[in-house]
Design a protein around this motif. Sequence first.
Motif, PDB file in Angstrom:
ATOM      1  N   ALA A 209      93.656  62.192  45.748  1.00 20.49           N
ATOM      2  CA  ALA A 209      93.148  61.074  46.547  1.00 20.49           C
ATOM      3  C   ALA A 209      94.188  60.631  47.565  1.00 20.49           C
ATOM      4  N   ALA A 210      95.445  60.544  47.138  1.00 23.08           N
ATOM      5  CA  ALA A 210      96.510  60.119  48.047  1.00 23.08           C
ATOM      6  C   ALA A 210      96.724  61.146  49.151  1.00 23.08           C
ATOM      7  N   ALA A 211      96.704  62.435  48.798  1.00 26.91           N
ATOM      8  CA  ALA A 211      96.871  63.490  49.799  1.00 26.91           C
ATOM      9  C   ALA A 211      95.688  63.498  50.767  1.00 26.91           C
ATOM     10  N   PHE A 212      94.501  63.221  50.231  1.00 27.89           N
ATOM     11  CA  PHE A 212      93.307  63.159  51.074  1.00 27.89           C
ATOM     12  C   PHE A 212      93.427  62.033  52.095  1.00 27.89           C
ATOM     13  N   PHE A 213      94.020  60.914  51.688  1.00 31.34           N
ATOM     14  CA  PHE A 213      94.212  59.780  52.593  1.00 31.34           C
ATOM     15  C   PHE A 213      95.136  60.164  53.749  1.00 31.34           C
ATOM     16  N   LEU A 214      96.200  60.904  53.459  1.00 25.35           N
ATOM     17  CA  LEU A 214      97.098  61.365  54.521  1.00 25.35           C
ATOM     18  C   LEU A 214      96.361  62.291  55.485  1.00 25.35           C
ATOM     19  N   THR A 215      95.536  63.169  54.921  1.00 23.44           N
ATOM     20  CA  THR A 215      94.739  64.054  55.774  1.00 23.44           C
ATOM     21  C   THR A 215      93.795  63.251  56.654  1.00 23.44           C
ATOM     22  N   PHE A 216      93.214  62.222  56.080  1.00 19.95           N
ATOM     23  CA  PHE A 216      92.315  61.345  56.846  1.00 19.95           C
ATOM     24  C   PHE A 216      93.037  60.733  58.046  1.00 19.95           C
TER      25      PHE A 216
ATOM     26  N   SER B 138      81.444  66.170  47.674  1.00 20.11           N
ATOM     27  CA  SER B 138      81.051  67.556  47.398  1.00 20.11           C
ATOM     28  C   SER B 138      82.141  68.290  46.636  1.00 20.11           C
ATOM     29  N   PHE B 139      83.377  68.041  47.023  1.00 23.26           N
ATOM     30  CA  PHE B 139      84.512  68.697  46.384  1.00 23.26           C
ATOM     31  C   PHE B 139      84.602  68.350  44.901  1.00 23.26           C
ATOM     32  N   PHE B 140      84.596  67.068  44.590  1.00 22.54           N
ATOM     33  CA  PHE B 140      84.768  66.664  43.201  1.00 22.54           C
ATOM     34  C   PHE B 140      83.516  66.881  42.360  1.00 22.54           C
ATOM     35  N   LEU B 141      82.348  66.800  42.972  1.00 25.13           N
ATOM     36  CA  LEU B 141      81.119  67.101  42.239  1.00 25.13           C
ATOM     37  C   LEU B 141      81.097  68.568  41.820  1.00 25.13           C
ATOM     38  N   ALA B 142      81.428  69.455  42.754  1.00 29.22           N
ATOM     39  CA  ALA B 142      81.450  70.881  42.434  1.00 29.22           C
ATOM     40  C   ALA B 142      82.545  71.205  41.426  1.00 29.22           C
ATOM     41  N   ALA B 143      83.710  70.572  41.584  1.00 27.49           N
ATOM     42  CA  ALA B 143      84.821  70.838  40.669  1.00 27.49           C
ATOM     43  C   ALA B 143      84.485  70.402  39.249  1.00 27.49           C
ATOM     44  N   ARG B 144      83.884  69.233  39.114  1.00 25.31           N
ATOM     45  CA  ARG B 144      83.510  68.758  37.780  1.00 25.31           C
ATOM     46  C   ARG B 144      82.383  69.595  37.194  1.00 25.31           C
ATOM     47  N   LEU B 145      81.452  70.000  38.057  1.00 21.26           N
ATOM     48  CA  LEU B 145      80.314  70.785  37.596  1.00 21.26           C
ATOM     49  C   LEU B 145      80.755  72.118  37.021  1.00 21.26           C
ATOM     50  N   PHE B 146      81.749  72.736  37.656  1.00 21.16           N
ATOM     51  CA  PHE B 146      82.235  74.038  37.204  1.00 21.16           C
ATOM     52  C   PHE B 146      83.442  73.926  36.270  1.00 21.16           C
ATOM     53  N   GLY B 147      83.833  72.707  35.958  1.00 22.47           N
ATOM     54  CA  GLY B 147      84.908  72.499  35.001  1.00 22.47           C
ATOM     55  C   GLY B 147      86.277  72.905  35.480  1.00 22.47           C
TER      56      GLY B 147
ATOM     57  N   CYS C  11      78.797  67.759  61.203  1.00 21.88           N
ATOM     58  CA  CYS C  11      80.149  67.720  60.660  1.00 21.88           C
ATOM     59  C   CYS C  11      80.133  67.534  59.145  1.00 21.88           C
ATOM     60  N   SER C  12      79.227  66.704  58.648  1.00 21.12           N
ATOM     61  CA  SER C  12      79.124  66.482  57.207  1.00 21.12           C
ATOM     62  C   SER C  12      78.701  67.759  56.492  1.00 21.12           C
ATOM     63  N   LEU C  13      77.772  68.474  57.080  1.00 24.19           N
ATOM     64  CA  LEU C  13      77.322  69.737  56.491  1.00 24.19           C
ATOM     65  C   LEU C  13      78.452  70.757  56.472  1.00 24.19           C
ATOM     66  N   MET C  14      79.171  70.867  57.572  1.00 21.77           N
ATOM     67  CA  MET C  14      80.276  71.819  57.673  1.00 21.77           C
ATOM     68  C   MET C  14      81.368  71.516  56.657  1.00 21.77           C
ATOM     69  N   LEU C  15      81.784  70.271  56.582  1.00 21.38           N
ATOM     70  CA  LEU C  15      82.865  69.896  55.673  1.00 21.38           C
ATOM     71  C   LEU C  15      82.400  69.890  54.223  1.00 21.38           C
ATOM     72  N   GLY C  16      81.186  69.425  53.982  1.00 16.43           N
ATOM     73  CA  GLY C  16      80.680  69.363  52.612  1.00 16.43           C
ATOM     74  C   GLY C  16      80.497  70.724  51.986  1.00 16.43           C
TER      75      GLY C  16
ATOM     76  N   LEU D 157      83.581  59.860  61.384  1.00 18.41           N
ATOM     77  CA  LEU D 157      84.518  60.795  60.768  1.00 18.41           C
ATOM     78  C   LEU D 157      84.728  60.455  59.300  1.00 18.41           C
ATOM     79  N   THR D 158      84.867  59.168  58.999  1.00 19.17           N
ATOM     80  CA  THR D 158      85.024  58.736  57.617  1.00 19.17           C
ATOM     81  C   THR D 158      83.820  59.135  56.775  1.00 19.17           C
ATOM     82  N   GLY D 159      82.630  58.942  57.337  1.00 10.67           N
ATOM     83  CA  GLY D 159      81.420  59.325  56.617  1.00 10.67           C
ATOM     84  C   GLY D 159      81.381  60.810  56.303  1.00 10.67           C
ATOM     85  N   SER D 160      81.744  61.641  57.271  1.00  9.13           N
ATOM     86  CA  SER D 160      81.757  63.092  57.044  1.00  9.13           C
ATOM     87  C   SER D 160      82.793  63.485  56.000  1.00  9.13           C
ATOM     88  N   LEU D 161      83.955  62.839  56.031  1.00  8.55           N
ATOM     89  CA  LEU D 161      85.006  63.137  55.060  1.00  8.55           C
ATOM     90  C   LEU D 161      84.622  62.674  53.662  1.00  8.55           C
ATOM     91  N   LEU D 162      83.889  61.570  53.565  1.00 11.83           N
ATOM     92  CA  LEU D 162      83.421  61.118  52.255  1.00 11.83           C
ATOM     93  C   LEU D 162      82.401  62.090  51.671  1.00 11.83           C
TER      94      LEU D 162
END
Length: 229
Positions: free
Chosen positions: A131-138, A113-122, A25-30, A103-108
């Motif tokens: 973060a707040a929207a992510f919490f609702l999704t969680f 992965s999301f923010f690392l890639a976003a920052r890496l590519f600017g 699950c972590s691989l799929m989501l990440g 589930l929390t571990g996979s979502l983390l």
Amino acid sequence: MAKQQINPFLLKKEMQENWSKYLLCSLMLGLTAGWGASFYGMDGGRYWLTDILPFLGAAAAIILGMGSFSLERARGTLLFLLNTPLTRETIYRTKIWCGILLLTGSLLVAWASFFLAARLFGHLSFSGAFAAAFFLTFLGLVFCLQLSIFFSVLSADPVKASIASAFCLFILYSAALLEKTRFISPFYYMRGGTLIEGGPFPWPDLAVLLAANFALYHLGRHIWLRLEE
């Protein structure tokens, strides 16, 4: 020990038995999170958060929850578990919390992965709205997890439990796409409304997700405590 709310030994056993599912699950989501942030920038980030993550997260919830009880019954180990000093209450709570932790571990992993890639590519800087929207999704995905565990209580066959969970979640996902039926779907509330576009925090959506999780937890608990084995 019998009156424990969560048993650490059972929790450890559950974590070990579900470790491969967690990695999958972590691989799929990440990977999908990194893909969305890397190549599609802000628009891709919104699409991943509001459309891809709820769908794939629900699939992860099914994988993590479908065997919680049904696999024990299929293997014939549930009777042994019930003959330990652990109460049914402790068993149920421990299995629920194991699923939530995994589930929390996979979502983390997906979040990182999301923010690392976003920052890496600017493409994107850290956003409190994301973060707040992510919490609702969680919270919505915890509901999906509990639904999967609920069907694993009802069925001794993990495959049937997963099919029932997938069918039910497909109906709820489809309901979120229609204006007249979206109010019954957790997928509608976990999208966060206009939050990531700068809108206010959807407190009513938060209340609905918390109430849905509370109700489903107690429904599953009620059935499990009265289930004849």
